[in-house]
Design an enzyme around this catalytic site. Structure first.
Site, PDB file in Angstrom:
ATOM      1  N   ASP A 226      -8.925   4.223  29.212  1.00 36.28           N
ATOM      2  CA  ASP A 226      -9.359   4.650  27.878  1.00 36.28           C
ATOM      3  C   ASP A 226      -8.599   5.916  27.500  1.00 36.28           C
ATOM      4  O   ASP A 226      -9.183   6.951  27.178  1.00 36.28           O
ATOM      5  CB  ASP A 226     -10.861   4.877  27.857  1.00 36.28           C
ATOM      6  N   ASP A 244     -14.176   9.759  30.862  1.00 31.69           N
ATOM      7  CA  ASP A 244     -14.327   8.321  30.645  1.00 31.69           C
ATOM      8  C   ASP A 244     -13.285   7.484  31.391  1.00 31.69           C
ATOM      9  O   ASP A 244     -12.268   7.074  30.826  1.00 31.69           O
ATOM     10  CB  ASP A 244     -14.285   8.002  29.148  1.00 31.69           C
TER      11      ASP A 244
END
Length: 353
Positions: A226, A244
């Site tokens: 991501d 993340d």
């Protein structure tokens, strides 16, 4: 895009009390938890909690990541928080990537109703998703020089991660390596996320990938997954925390690069459609790839293919997100299922290449 996106059905007061009880088992009977809250500007998948933990005369600001409850319509079929915990440590210790310091991993769902991890909270500024940073705020209002410095630093994070050698054992939890395995995983995700509803636009995009498959790919590396500026905490336009890691995978370098480029295009496109200029000179493909090549010596290839793949991957995610909003009564179901893909116009354009 200015509405808050629901990611949890859990009560904050109950979570605070249960977290405090768990922490007392971990560090001592004097442990306390206060100031529990959720973020409002970013995050769509895992549930994120901010809180202050106090014990033995000291305080630590913490962030917990929890796998979402089933009734919250999870974005992904599974959440390997152990892998995320280990990846943050490896990225920080081996690649020099400023991932937050990982504090605890709790595999037992008993304390909070689901497994979770806890990391140190890092202060700074994050380019928001809601409303997008392209519409205003500190990054939008920055000088071109500061934005260029931030962009180069973000490319540098990806380059550092890709240039670091990890053993097969360190990456075993991330699944089979390679582009073909990555695409097959995305097909399986599409089937899970939308099995009862066909989205013709996304299926056409999968077919496009098959017809335009690269003749060769570069070496497989650890991809952040991501890789976008909304998952980075900045101070003075310098990254201080990389967040993340749930989409991490082993595959070609272009997976991260195309995702970073496309995610800005996604927000820029929304902004332009609203009649605003956005940040048109930011995260452009040529500049990103040139900087990456300067840092690594590797020239990114087949970027048209990878841009389509990034748009497709994000399309599957956005359609799942919109179906979650429909589930909670926040949006009506559109007559055309392809309208669940917020950026369908971009995919339709890419399909003409």
């Amino acid at each position: 895009m200015t509405q808050e996106i629901r990611t949890s059905t859990r009560d904050l007061d109950e979570l605070r009390d249960r977290t405090a009880a768990w922490l007392r088992v971990r560090v001592g009977d004097d442990a306390e938890v206060s100031g529990m809250s959720r973020p409002s500007g970013n995050g769509m998948s895992s549930e994120t909690l901010f809180f202050t933990a106090a014990w033995a005369g000291r305080e630590t600001r913490c962030v917990a990541r929890l796998a979402p409850a089933r009734e919250a319509v999870p974005m992904f079929p599974s959440y390997d928080l152990r892998a995320q915990f280990d990846l943050m440590r490896m990225a920080r210790e081996k690649a020099g990537v400023p991932a937050p310091r990982a504090l605890w991993y709790e595999p037992d769902p008993g304390p909070l109703g689901t497994p979770f991890l806890v990391m140190e909270c890092v202060d700074g500024e994050v380019p928001p998703d809601v409303a997008p940073y392209t519409m205003g705020g500190w990054l939008h209002d920055a000088s071109p020089g500061d934005r260029a410095r931030l962009q180069d630093a973000c490319v540098g994070i990806v380059a550092a991660l890709h240039e670091t050698a990890f053993s097969p054992g360190e990456l075993t939890r991330l699944g089979a390596p390679g582009l073909r395995a990555h695409v097959e995983t995305q097909r399986a995700y599409y089937a899970w996320a939308h099995g009862d509803l066909r989205l013709p636009l996304l299926e056409r995009a999968f077919d496009w990938l098959v017809a335009h498959w690269p003749g060769a790919t570069g070496p497989d590396v650890l991809n952040w997954g991501d890789a976008r500026i909304g998952n980075i905490v900045f101070r003075d336009f310098t990254p201080v925390a990389v967040l993340d890691w749930e989409m991490a995978a082993v595959g070609p370098r272009e997976l991260d690069l195309s995702w970073m480029i496309f995610m800005h295009r996604f927000f820029q496109d929304i902004t332009v459609r609203m009649g605003l200029p956005g940040i048109p000179d930011f995260m452009q493909r040529d500049a990103v790839c040139q900087k990456y090549q300067e840092l690594t010596g590797y020239e990114p290839r087949d970027m048209d293919f990878y841009e389509m793949y990034a748009a497709l991957r994000h399309g599957v995610i956005m359609a799942r997100l919109w179906r979650r909003r429909i589930h909670f009564g926040e949006q009506p179901m559109p007559d055309d299922p392809d309208d669940l893909v917020l950026h369908r116009a971009i995919i339709e354009e890419l399909l003409t290449r």
